[in-house]
Scaffold this motif. Structure first.
Motif, PDB file in Angstrom:
ATOM      1  N   PRO A   1       0.839  -1.220   0.000  1.00 24.67           N
ATOM      2  CA  PRO A   1       0.000   0.000   0.000  1.00 24.67           C
ATOM      3  C   PRO A   1       0.867   1.261   0.000  1.00 24.67           C
ATOM      4  O   PRO A   1       1.429   1.647   1.022  1.00 24.67           O
ATOM      5  CB  PRO A   1      -0.813  -0.130   1.290  1.00 24.67           C
ATOM      6  N   ILE A   2       0.984   1.879  -1.150  1.00 24.73           N
ATOM      7  CA  ILE A   2       1.926   2.981  -1.350  1.00 24.73           C
ATOM      8  C   ILE A   2       1.657   4.150  -0.412  1.00 24.73           C
ATOM      9  O   ILE A   2       2.563   4.913  -0.069  1.00 24.73           O
ATOM     10  CB  ILE A   2       1.894   3.449  -2.824  1.00 24.73           C
TER      11      ILE A   2
ATOM     12  N   VAL B   1       6.695  -5.448  -5.974  1.00 26.50           N
ATOM     13  CA  VAL B   1       7.965  -4.912  -5.489  1.00 26.50           C
ATOM     14  C   VAL B   1       7.741  -3.944  -4.329  1.00 26.50           C
ATOM     15  O   VAL B   1       6.639  -3.416  -4.145  1.00 26.50           O
ATOM     16  CB  VAL B   1       8.725  -4.187  -6.621  1.00 26.50           C
ATOM     17  N   LEU B   2       8.792  -3.714  -3.569  1.00 24.06           N
ATOM     18  CA  LEU B   2       8.774  -2.661  -2.558  1.00 24.06           C
ATOM     19  C   LEU B   2       9.089  -1.336  -3.240  1.00 24.06           C
ATOM     20  O   LEU B   2      10.093  -1.238  -3.959  1.00 24.06           O
ATOM     21  CB  LEU B   2       9.823  -2.930  -1.481  1.00 24.06           C
ATOM     22  N   PRO B   3       8.274  -0.310  -3.037  1.00 25.57           N
ATOM     23  CA  PRO B   3       8.501   0.956  -3.747  1.00 25.57           C
ATOM     24  C   PRO B   3       9.721   1.691  -3.209  1.00 25.57           C
ATOM     25  O   PRO B   3      10.006   1.653  -2.006  1.00 25.57           O
ATOM     26  CB  PRO B   3       7.217   1.745  -3.464  1.00 25.57           C
TER      27      PRO B   3
ATOM     28  N   LEU C   1      10.686   7.425   4.675  1.00 29.92           N
ATOM     29  CA  LEU C   1      10.250   7.251   6.070  1.00 29.92           C
ATOM     30  C   LEU C   1      11.445   7.419   7.011  1.00 29.92           C
ATOM     31  O   LEU C   1      11.937   6.464   7.626  1.00 29.92           O
ATOM     32  CB  LEU C   1       9.602   5.876   6.245  1.00 29.92           C
ATOM     33  N   LYS C   2      11.910   8.634   7.149  1.00 28.78           N
ATOM     34  CA  LYS C   2      13.168   8.933   7.841  1.00 28.78           C
ATOM     35  C   LYS C   2      13.146   8.613   9.331  1.00 28.78           C
ATOM     36  O   LYS C   2      14.204   8.485   9.949  1.00 28.78           O
ATOM     37  CB  LYS C   2      13.521  10.418   7.653  1.00 28.78           C
TER      38      LYS C   2
ATOM     39  N   LEU D   1      16.313   1.931   1.003  1.00 24.15           N
ATOM     40  CA  LEU D   1      16.216   1.636   2.432  1.00 24.15           C
ATOM     41  C   LEU D   1      17.447   2.140   3.178  1.00 24.15           C
ATOM     42  O   LEU D   1      17.397   2.344   4.389  1.00 24.15           O
ATOM     43  CB  LEU D   1      16.054   0.125   2.652  1.00 24.15           C
ATOM     44  N   ALA D   2      18.524   2.344   2.456  1.00 23.32           N
ATOM     45  CA  ALA D   2      19.738   2.882   3.072  1.00 23.32           C
ATOM     46  C   ALA D   2      19.585   4.352   3.437  1.00 23.32           C
ATOM     47  O   ALA D   2      20.469   4.930   4.087  1.00 23.32           O
ATOM     48  CB  ALA D   2      20.932   2.701   2.132  1.00 23.32           C
ATOM     49  N   ASN D   3      18.466   4.983   3.032  1.00 20.02           N
ATOM     50  CA  ASN D   3      18.210   6.392   3.351  1.00 20.02           C
ATOM     51  C   ASN D   3      17.435   6.561   4.652  1.00 20.02           C
ATOM     52  O   ASN D   3      16.939   7.649   4.935  1.00 20.02           O
ATOM     53  CB  ASN D   3      17.431   7.057   2.208  1.00 20.02           C
TER      54      ASN D   3
END
Length: 304
Positions: free
Chosen positions: A92-93, A114-116, A122-123, A143-145
């Motif tokens: 769910p985007i 896929v995962l968007p 989402l910091k 995800l590294a962000n």
């Protein structure tokens, strides 16, 4: 007020805070996002989500699985847990619009596709649980962000490709589990960034298609306690440097193609409790059973 009893004084000080928590409105952005999520999941899944405000409105309680916190004059959504309810369909985007989200748990569902890359927005996220779904494609390097991320659970999906080495830049990541997927590559590629994974304690790479050997540079992950490499296609010898990991407690090497012998240093390790070595090509006589602290156990005894 100076002569009031302590209990009454404390209550008087708390009244404004309690009133603010009850009276403040939920941020419109989060209300909109949760109602979009509600529409995308279907009424069978979210039948208990009653009302228009996910944080509660009047006599209505917060939606089940939704956690809210007060920030200034508003309430914001900081937690979303919807697991084991057979959600079917893409991710769910609208979740990526919950910018104050700290915990996201969508485990044990039937999410797919896929995962968007928008997940990288989402910091504030510290816990991400997406295990036991059917996600495919590559693990998004975005995800590294997520600078606050501490726990990342992606096991039991259908992810392919290589694990993004950029995840090593996550300074707070303690637990990384990407087991039971279709991932390829080598550990050397994963830890190629200097100073990577400084806080990592648990690394689960099991049940994939990883190749290559165990690089001696893995000893630089000084906080590592669990290293799970079972059921891959890894080869080579076990470097004695790995025994210099000061906190290593569980080491799973079974069902690969490792060869050579187990370095003696592992038998003298202060913390190592169990090492699984079966179904490899180790030299005959390698059988750490008995007086050693290191144990070889069968699959039937393998409990985590």
């Amino acid at each position: 007020m100076a002569n009031w009893p302590p209990a009454i004084l404390l209550f008087a000080l708390l009244i404004p805070l309690l009133f603010n928590a009850v009276s403040c409105k939920t941020l419109k952005r989060d209300v909109k996002a949760l109602n979009e999520i509600k529409s995308s999941l279907g009424w069978r899944v979210v039948y208990s989500w009653v009302g228009d405000d996910p944080c509660g409105d009047g006599d209505l309680p917060p939606w089940s699985g939704v956690t809210c916190s007060v920030q200034g004059d508003y309430r914001v959504v900081t937690g979303l847990e919807v697991y084991a309810v057979s959600i079917v369909g893409p991710f769910p985007i609208a979740v990526t619009n919950l910018l104050d989200l700290q915990r996201l748990n969508l485990r044990w569902n039937k999410l797919q596709d896929v995962l968007p890359p928008e997940m990288g927005e989402l910091k504030s996220l510290t816990h991400l649980y997406l295990s036991f779904n059917s996600f495919k494609g590559e693990i998004p390097r975005e995800l590294a962000n997520l600078p606050a991320l501490r726990y990342l659970y992606l096991h039991e999906n259908r992810f392919v490709g290589r694990i993004p080495a950029e995840l090593g830049n996550l300074q707070n990541l303690r637990h990384l589990d990407v087991g039971n997927n279709h991932l390829v590559g080598t550990i050397r590629e994963l830890i190629r960034i200097e100073g990577c994974f400084p806080a990592l304690r648990n690394l689960y790479l099991n049940n994939n298609y990883l190749t290559g050997g165990i690089p001696a540079q893995l000893v630089n992950l000084r906080n590592l306690e669990i290293l799970h490499l079972s059921y891959n296609k890894m080869t080579g010898i076990i470097p004695s440097a790995l025994a210099r990991l000061p906190k290593l407690t569980y080491l799973y090497l079974d069902h690969n193609q490792f060869s050579g012998r187990i370095p003696d240093a592992f038998y003298k390790h202060s913390f190592l409790k169990e090492m699984y070595i079966e179904s490899n090509a180790f030299r005959q006589g390698v059988n750490p059973i008995g007086v050693h602290k290191v144990l070889e156990v069968s699959d039937t005894e393998f409990l985590v």
